[in-house]
Write a protein that holds these residues in place. Structure first.
Motif, short mmCIF file in Angstrom:
data_model
loop_
_atom_site.label_atom_id
_atom_site.label_comp_id
_atom_site.label_asym_id
_atom_site.label_seq_id
_atom_site.Cartn_x
_atom_site.Cartn_y
_atom_site.Cartn_z
N TYR A 114 84.32 46.62 82.36
CA TYR A 114 85.37 47.57 82.74
C TYR A 114 85.17 48.91 82.03
N ASN A 115 84.87 48.84 80.71
CA ASN A 115 84.64 50.08 79.97
C ASN A 115 83.44 50.85 80.52
N MET B 192 84.28 52.52 83.74
CA MET B 192 85.07 53.74 83.51
C MET B 192 84.16 54.88 83.04
N LEU B 193 83.19 54.55 82.19
CA LEU B 193 82.24 55.58 81.74
C LEU B 193 81.44 56.14 82.92
N ARG C 181 82.33 56.25 85.98
CA ARG C 181 83.19 57.09 86.82
C ARG C 181 83.39 58.47 86.17
N SER C 182 83.57 58.46 84.85
CA SER C 182 83.76 59.74 84.15
C SER C 182 82.54 60.66 84.35
N ILE D 261 82.46 62.07 87.85
CA ILE D 261 83.42 63.18 88.04
C ILE D 261 82.90 64.45 87.37
N ASN E 108 93.19 69.33 99.56
CA ASN E 108 92.96 67.94 99.14
C ASN E 108 91.47 67.58 99.28
N ASP F 251 89.60 68.82 96.34
CA ASP F 251 89.81 67.97 95.15
C ASP F 251 88.98 66.70 95.24
N LEU F 252 88.95 66.11 96.42
CA LEU F 252 88.24 64.82 96.58
C LEU F 252 86.73 64.98 96.41
N THR G 180 86.72 64.30 92.69
CA THR G 180 87.17 62.98 92.20
C THR G 180 86.52 61.82 92.94
N GLU G 181 86.07 62.05 94.16
CA GLU G 181 85.40 61.00 94.92
C GLU G 181 84.17 61.56 95.61
N ALA H 148 82.35 59.45 98.40
CA ALA H 148 83.10 59.34 99.65
C ALA H 148 83.04 60.67 100.41
#
Lengths: 329, 114
Positions: free
Chosen positions: B30-31, B34-35, B37-38, B41, B99, B102-103, B106-107, B110
């Protein structure tokens, strides 16, 4: 927790709960951006200690209130862990905390929505609907209203929306989509018939399932008096389906099964088309909480990656809002 | 130091997490996710920030009848109009376009795949 914490806790278990804390083990449980849960286990008992995390968001109630509420809910026969002991700060944990009995089951939403047996998912979905109706059937009494004062029914929704605007101002963010959604809600306020006890965070991740039955309903820190559709909307919102968008009810089942089971207990069937307003409200609310959690990251001694990342959920929540508002009636 | 070198560094860091650490450190999955994903971004932000400001400025400019100088100030005015109920036919399309910008940050995956 260190050895001193364990020693102090052993004393509490012995003196206040009459337990013999022989070789107790402590393990931090999953979740916990707002609170921390610790499993306190020995051969003879399994308990959960719940305390404030360093990063509690503004909308959550304190641990004492949560303990008293759990006690009342347990008395009403709602499937909550039996609360056993509360202690106020200052104490050895430097936080209000309480101890409750551990309930067996699974709460990980991403696992529950991937149960392959359709019948099992259907049974769980129905049980979730039924349990929600039982919560909403709780009659108001003096103790509950002292814990959770009832708002004015006629002003309740408008006040909630005004609160959202105030929270956005406080957060100092520019979120035109959230602003637009709030104005849309002001212009499309549904009639509120009665106020019931709403859980406030009724979603698959807060429901404990043991095999095909609900064994516990957790995390009552957002509980308040409100419109029953707020809980139904939160549970069925796209943001809480763990990617299983076709299963409207929490990513696990159909809206119809969920709402029918709810109606069997409450005699109130809420059609899916009534959910539009409440789905918008759920997304706006979650987006605001996400930004508040992100800001909390700046207030803690150790930065939390989990909290910092919540900010970046907001554009996805806003996209969902635009999709809901763009849908043809 | 060039921006491309920073991106190379991020990509290499992501590769270490994905190919070396994730398979070995299951309990930290999980950690590590998250890394990942960071870093994703961060990379998208570096690559998009200039073009995103330009795009946002263009999007909001369509709403105003006067030239805008500062995109943040313009968005604040746009928000004030929304609060006051002054919405135009364009409002919804402008929100969708903002939007989408922004995406892209953040994504990014996608956004790339539509």
């Amino acid at each position: 927790m260190n050895a001193n914490h364990i020693l102090q806790l052993s004393g509490i278990l012995q003196q206040n709960l009459g337990l013999i804390p022989h070789e107790i083990q402590l393990k931090k449980m999953s979740g916990g951006a707002i609170q921390e849960n610790w499993l306190v286990q020995s051969e003879d008992f399994a308990l959960v200690l719940r305390k404030n995390a360093e990063s509690s968001v503004e909308a959550s109630s304190d641990r004492e209130q949560e303990f008293l509420l759990l006690d009342r809910l347990y008395h009403f026969g709602i499937k909550v862990p039996e609360p056993l002991y509360f202690e106020k700060s200052p104490n050895f944990l430097n936080s209000d905390f309480f101890i409750m009995k551990k309930i067996d089951g699974v709460t990980e939403g991403h696992k529950l929505v991937r149960i392959t047996e359709e019948e099992k998912r259907k049974k769980i979905t129905k049980d979730i609907g039924k349990q929600l109706a039982l919560i909403h059937a709780i009659q108001s009494d003096e103790v509950l209203e002292k814990l959770l004062p009832k708002p004015d029914k006629d002003q309740y929704l408008e006040n909630k929306l005004t609160g959202f605007l105030e929270q956005l101002d406080h957060l100092k963010r520019q979120r035109p989509i959230l602003e637009y959604a709030i104005q849309w809600m002001f212009n499309n306020l549904p009639k509120v018939d009665d106020l019931v006890l709403v859980h406030g965070d009724y979603r698959i991740g807060n429901i404990m399932v043991n095999d095909d039955q609900i064994s516990g309903i957790l995390d009552w820190e957002f509980t308040q008096w409100g419109d029953r559709r707020e809980d139904l909307g939160w549970f069925t919102s796209k943001c809480w389906r763990f990617g299983q968008d076709e299963n409207i009810a929490g990513g696990i089942g159909s809206y119809k099964d969920f709402a029918k089971a709810y109606a069997e207990i409450s005699d109130i069937y809420i059609p899916e088309f009534e959910m539009k307003f409440w789905h918008v409200l759920s997304h706006v609310r979650w987006a605001i909480i996400a930004m508040q959690q992100s800001d909390r990251n700046n207030e803690t001694d150790t930065p939390s990656l989990e909290l910092a990342l919540t900010e970046f959920l907001v554009p996805r929540l806003e996209k969902n809002i635009l999709e809901i508002l763009g849908e043809k009636e | 130091m060039s921006e491309q070198k920073i991106i190379d560094l991020l990509k290499a860091s992501q590769a270490v997490i994905k190919n070396e650490l994730l398979p070995q450190l299951g309990s930290q999955k999980y950690n590590l996710l998250m890394l990942m994903r960071s870093l994703e971004i961060l990379q998208a932000y570096i690559l998009q920030k200039d073009i995103s400001t330009l795009h946002r400025s263009g999007i909001v400019q369509d709403y105003f009848s006067f030239p805008i100088k500062d995109v943040d100030e313009a968005i604040q005015l746009f928000i004030s109009d929304i609060r006051e109920g002054k919405q135009s036919d364009q409002t919804f399309e402008i929100l969708k376009a903002l939007n989408s910008e922004d995406l892209k940050i953040t994504e990014p995956k996608a956004a790339q795949h539509g």
